[in-house]
Design a protein around this motif. Structure first.
Motif, PDB file in Angstrom:
ATOM      1  N   ASP A   1      -5.953 -12.861 -14.546  1.00  0.00           N
ATOM      2  CA  ASP A   1      -7.301 -12.323 -14.941  1.00  0.00           C
ATOM      3  C   ASP A   1      -7.754 -11.166 -13.970  1.00  0.00           C
ATOM      4  OD1 ASP A   1      -7.818 -14.126 -17.343  1.00  0.00           O
ATOM      5  OD2 ASP A   1      -9.082 -15.258 -16.452  1.00  0.00           O
ATOM      6  N   LEU A   2      -7.475 -11.542 -12.824  1.00  0.00           N
ATOM      7  CA  LEU A   2      -7.911 -10.337 -11.718  1.00  0.00           C
ATOM      8  C   LEU A   2      -7.090  -9.386 -11.994  1.00  0.00           C
ATOM      9  CD1 LEU A   2      -8.419 -12.669  -8.695  1.00  0.00           C
ATOM     10  CD2 LEU A   2     -10.166 -11.145  -9.461  1.00  0.00           C
ATOM     11  N   ASN A   3      -5.648  -9.562 -12.173  1.00  0.00           N
ATOM     12  CA  ASN A   3      -4.648  -8.338 -12.272  1.00  0.00           C
ATOM     13  C   ASN A   3      -4.992  -7.523 -13.566  1.00  0.00           C
ATOM     14  OD1 ASN A   3      -2.209  -7.080 -11.759  1.00  0.00           O
ATOM     15  ND2 ASN A   3      -1.413  -7.773 -13.324  1.00  0.00           N
ATOM     16  N   GLN A   4      -5.613  -8.336 -14.532  1.00  0.00           N
ATOM     17  CA  GLN A   4      -6.112  -7.525 -15.728  1.00  0.00           C
ATOM     18  C   GLN A   4      -7.282  -6.707 -15.491  1.00  0.00           C
ATOM     19  OE1 GLN A   4      -4.259  -7.775 -18.741  1.00  0.00           O
ATOM     20  NE2 GLN A   4      -5.906  -6.297 -19.516  1.00  0.00           N
ATOM     21  N   ALA A   5      -8.199  -7.196 -14.596  1.00  0.00           N
ATOM     22  CA  ALA A   5      -9.359  -6.774 -14.222  1.00  0.00           C
ATOM     23  C   ALA A   5      -9.102  -5.040 -13.591  1.00  0.00           C
ATOM     24  CB  ALA A   5     -10.299  -7.535 -13.345  1.00  0.00           C
ATOM     25  N   PHE A   6      -7.804  -5.230 -12.835  1.00  0.00           N
ATOM     26  CA  PHE A   6      -7.689  -4.074 -11.745  1.00  0.00           C
ATOM     27  C   PHE A   6      -6.928  -2.968 -12.897  1.00  0.00           C
ATOM     28  CE2 PHE A   6      -6.942  -7.381  -8.268  1.00  0.00           C
ATOM     29  CZ  PHE A   6      -8.446  -7.306  -8.078  1.00  0.00           C
ATOM     30  N   ARG A   7      -6.258  -3.136 -13.930  1.00  0.00           N
ATOM     31  CA  ARG A   7      -5.421  -2.220 -14.686  1.00  0.00           C
ATOM     32  C   ARG A   7      -6.346  -1.169 -15.327  1.00  0.00           C
ATOM     33  NH1 ARG A   7      -1.576  -6.326 -18.365  1.00  0.00           N
ATOM     34  NH2 ARG A   7      -0.133  -6.975 -16.436  1.00  0.00           N
ATOM     35  N   GLY A   8      -5.601  -0.247 -15.533  1.00  0.00           N
ATOM     36  CA  GLY A   8      -6.254   1.029 -16.281  1.00  0.00           C
ATOM     37  C   GLY A   8      -6.946   1.791 -15.427  1.00  0.00           C
ATOM     38  N   LEU A   9      -8.031   2.759 -15.922  1.00  0.00           N
ATOM     39  CA  LEU A   9      -8.763   3.554 -15.200  1.00  0.00           C
ATOM     40  C   LEU A   9     -10.189   2.601 -14.833  1.00  0.00           C
ATOM     41  CD1 LEU A   9      -8.816   6.775 -17.139  1.00  0.00           C
ATOM     42  CD2 LEU A   9      -7.785   6.264 -14.741  1.00  0.00           C
TER      43      LEU A   9
ATOM     44  N   ASP B   1      -3.185 -16.407  -2.017  1.00  0.00           N
ATOM     45  CA  ASP B   1      -1.942 -16.865  -2.007  1.00  0.00           C
ATOM     46  C   ASP B   1      -1.106 -16.911  -3.507  1.00  0.00           C
ATOM     47  OD1 ASP B   1      -2.432 -17.413   0.894  1.00  0.00           O
ATOM     48  OD2 ASP B   1      -2.674 -19.482   0.516  1.00  0.00           O
ATOM     49  N   ALA B   2      -1.695 -17.238  -4.333  1.00  0.00           N
ATOM     50  CA  ALA B   2      -0.817 -17.298  -5.557  1.00  0.00           C
ATOM     51  C   ALA B   2      -0.858 -16.204  -6.057  1.00  0.00           C
ATOM     52  CB  ALA B   2      -1.730 -18.204  -6.712  1.00  0.00           C
ATOM     53  N   TYR B   3      -1.631 -15.049  -5.826  1.00  0.00           N
ATOM     54  CA  TYR B   3      -1.823 -13.765  -6.407  1.00  0.00           C
ATOM     55  C   TYR B   3      -0.556 -12.973  -5.563  1.00  0.00           C
ATOM     56  CZ  TYR B   3      -3.423  -9.095  -7.865  1.00  0.00           C
ATOM     57  OH  TYR B   3      -3.678  -8.070  -8.404  1.00  0.00           O
ATOM     58  N   PHE B   4      -0.319 -13.173  -4.159  1.00  0.00           N
ATOM     59  CA  PHE B   4       0.597 -12.570  -3.611  1.00  0.00           C
ATOM     60  C   PHE B   4       2.251 -13.129  -4.207  1.00  0.00           C
ATOM     61  CE2 PHE B   4       3.798 -12.194  -0.066  1.00  0.00           C
ATOM     62  CZ  PHE B   4       3.731 -10.831   0.220  1.00  0.00           C
TER      63      PHE B   4
ATOM     64  N   PHE C   1       2.276 -11.453  -7.806  1.00  0.00           N
ATOM     65  CA  PHE C   1       2.522  -9.973  -7.794  1.00  0.00           C
ATOM     66  C   PHE C   1       3.226  -9.280  -6.890  1.00  0.00           C
ATOM     67  CE2 PHE C   1      -1.066 -11.539 -10.856  1.00  0.00           C
ATOM     68  CZ  PHE C   1      -0.614 -11.101 -12.145  1.00  0.00           C
ATOM     69  N   ARG C   2       3.598  -9.944  -5.765  1.00  0.00           N
ATOM     70  CA  ARG C   2       4.021  -9.415  -4.472  1.00  0.00           C
ATOM     71  C   ARG C   2       3.043  -8.117  -3.944  1.00  0.00           C
ATOM     72  NH1 ARG C   2       6.389 -13.344  -2.966  1.00  0.00           N
ATOM     73  NH2 ARG C   2       7.358 -11.964  -1.322  1.00  0.00           N
ATOM     74  N   GLU C   3       1.539  -8.620  -3.967  1.00  0.00           N
ATOM     75  CA  GLU C   3       0.858  -7.813  -3.387  1.00  0.00           C
ATOM     76  C   GLU C   3      -0.397  -8.630  -2.822  1.00  0.00           C
ATOM     77  OE1 GLU C   3      -1.701  -3.930  -5.230  1.00  0.00           O
ATOM     78  OE2 GLU C   3      -1.367  -5.676  -6.385  1.00  0.00           O
ATOM     79  N   ASP C   4      -0.897  -7.790  -1.704  1.00  0.00           N
ATOM     80  CA  ASP C   4      -1.704  -8.713  -0.974  1.00  0.00           C
ATOM     81  C   ASP C   4      -3.272  -8.426  -1.716  1.00  0.00           C
ATOM     82  OD1 ASP C   4      -4.260  -8.312   1.383  1.00  0.00           O
ATOM     83  OD2 ASP C   4      -2.883  -9.694   1.951  1.00  0.00           O
ATOM     84  N   LEU C   5      -4.128  -9.526  -2.221  1.00  0.00           N
ATOM     85  CA  LEU C   5      -5.249  -9.292  -2.775  1.00  0.00           C
ATOM     86  C   LEU C   5      -6.279  -8.640  -2.142  1.00  0.00           C
ATOM     87  CD1 LEU C   5      -6.776  -9.878  -5.381  1.00  0.00           C
ATOM     88  CD2 LEU C   5      -7.385 -12.278  -4.263  1.00  0.00           C
ATOM     89  N   HIS C   6      -6.347  -8.958  -0.742  1.00  0.00           N
ATOM     90  CA  HIS C   6      -7.297  -8.139   0.233  1.00  0.00           C
ATOM     91  C   HIS C   6      -7.266  -6.519   0.164  1.00  0.00           C
ATOM     92  CE1 HIS C   6     -10.344  -8.345   3.421  1.00  0.00           C
ATOM     93  NE2 HIS C   6      -9.815  -7.374   3.647  1.00  0.00           N
TER      94      HIS C   6
END
Length: 315
Positions: free
Chosen positions: A18-26, A50-53, A56-61
């Motif tokens: 859900d967080l990754n979806q929130a970051f997508r697009g403009l 931890d799970a996000y990294f 998606f191999r990306e630091d959530l911070h």
């Protein structure tokens, strides 16, 4: 007592998606980010990061920093940190540059336990490669510096020891002789008592002082002592007797009048939301006859307002 409401069932993987979806697009779906991270405990936020990294191999911070802006970004990034790391960063910021923030410095050092201060000092050194003590020495002076360094040294007696009436009465007499009973003030006595006694012990000393000498020690401090040293002693007293009232007053003054002291507002909400925010809200309402939520609503806007209201339990 925390004001954070969490869902009865938590799915970390779903939160990550859900967080990754929130970051997508403009643009970023900030409301979705708030709905997730604003309703998770520290342990849950850490698990999500931890799970996000891993997913998606990306630091959530770092992702949050790139997606958010302004006071909302500052508040969210502080919220995502461990409490000790957050305090270390806030202390670093409080001593930066010409415009040092003594209110933040005092608010943290005077309200944390000796064990918390020890962890903060260790984290400060590990993160910034310089000791907290050396920073305090370089940014403060006189009796104010001595008191802060004594607090950081962690020499307060353990809370588990409770209180000793005889010691409290002896301390009350020592404080009287060091202040009201003489011309001038013996600052070292005040520093010793205020930085070596646990909160229960100091509360008893303050009570016995008033009973024995017919006036509050606070009155003496305001009359006999000035400047940052006075502020530090009063802050120790207030955080000892009623920390929720101390933070309620800080919150009120951050928002009263023209303009808002957003740094203070953010610092207190993010550091106390999982500690004693319910008590702070009760003290706020009692002191100012309006709710903390009402004042935040009137002094902030947009996603920043929504996030703060979420952390104080309005949303």
């Amino acid at each position: 007592m925390s004001t954070i409401s969490v869902p009865s069932i938590l799915n970390v993987e779903e939160d990550c998606q859900d967080l990754n979806q929130a970051f997508r697009g403009l643009g970023c779906d900030a409301k979705k980010v708030i709905a997730i991270l604003g309703h998770r405990t520290l342990a849950q936020r850490r698990a999500i990061a931890d799970a996000y990294f891993k997913t998606f191999r990306e630091d959530l911070h770092k992702r949050l920093k790139s997606e958010l802006h302004g006071n909302f970004e500052k508040a969210m990034l502080l919220w995502m940190m461990d409490a000790v790391e957050r305090d270390a960063q806030l202390l670093l910021e409080s001593m930066k540059g010409i415009g040092k923030n003594d209110t933040a410095l005092l608010g943290i050092l005077c309200s944390r336990t000796p064990s918390q201060l020890q962890l903060i000092s260790q984290t400060y050194f590990k993160t910034y490669h310089k000791s907290l003590e050396s920073q305090i020495e370089g940014n403060t002076s006189g009796d104010y510096r001595k008191l802060l360094l004594a607090l950081v040294s962690g020499n307060r007696s353990s809370e588990s020891l409770g209180e000793n009436q005889e010691l409290a009465l002896a301390d009350a007499h020592e404080l009287y002789r060091a202040g009201a009973a003489r011309l001038g003030t013996n600052e070292d006595t005040f520093i010793h008592v205020f930085t070596t006694r646990n909160s229960a012990q100091l509360r008893t000393t303050l009570q016995l002082y008033q009973q024995t000498f017919g006036h509050a020690l606070e009155t003496v401090i305001k009359k006999e002592i000035s400047g940052n040293f006075q502020s530090a002693l009063l802050t120790v007293m207030q955080c000892t007797c009623c920390p929720a009232r101390f933070f309620a007053k800080e919150l009120y003054h951050s928002m009263k009048g023209l303009g808002t002291d957003d740094n203070t507002l953010i610092r207190i909400v993010t550091t106390r939301a999982e500690v004693d925010m319910q008590y702070i809200k009760a003290e706020f309402s009692s002191l100012y006859k309006k709710s903390l939520e009402q004042m935040i609503t009137g002094d902030t806007s947009g996603n920043y307002r929504l996030f703060l209201l979420t952390l104080v339990g309005r949303v």
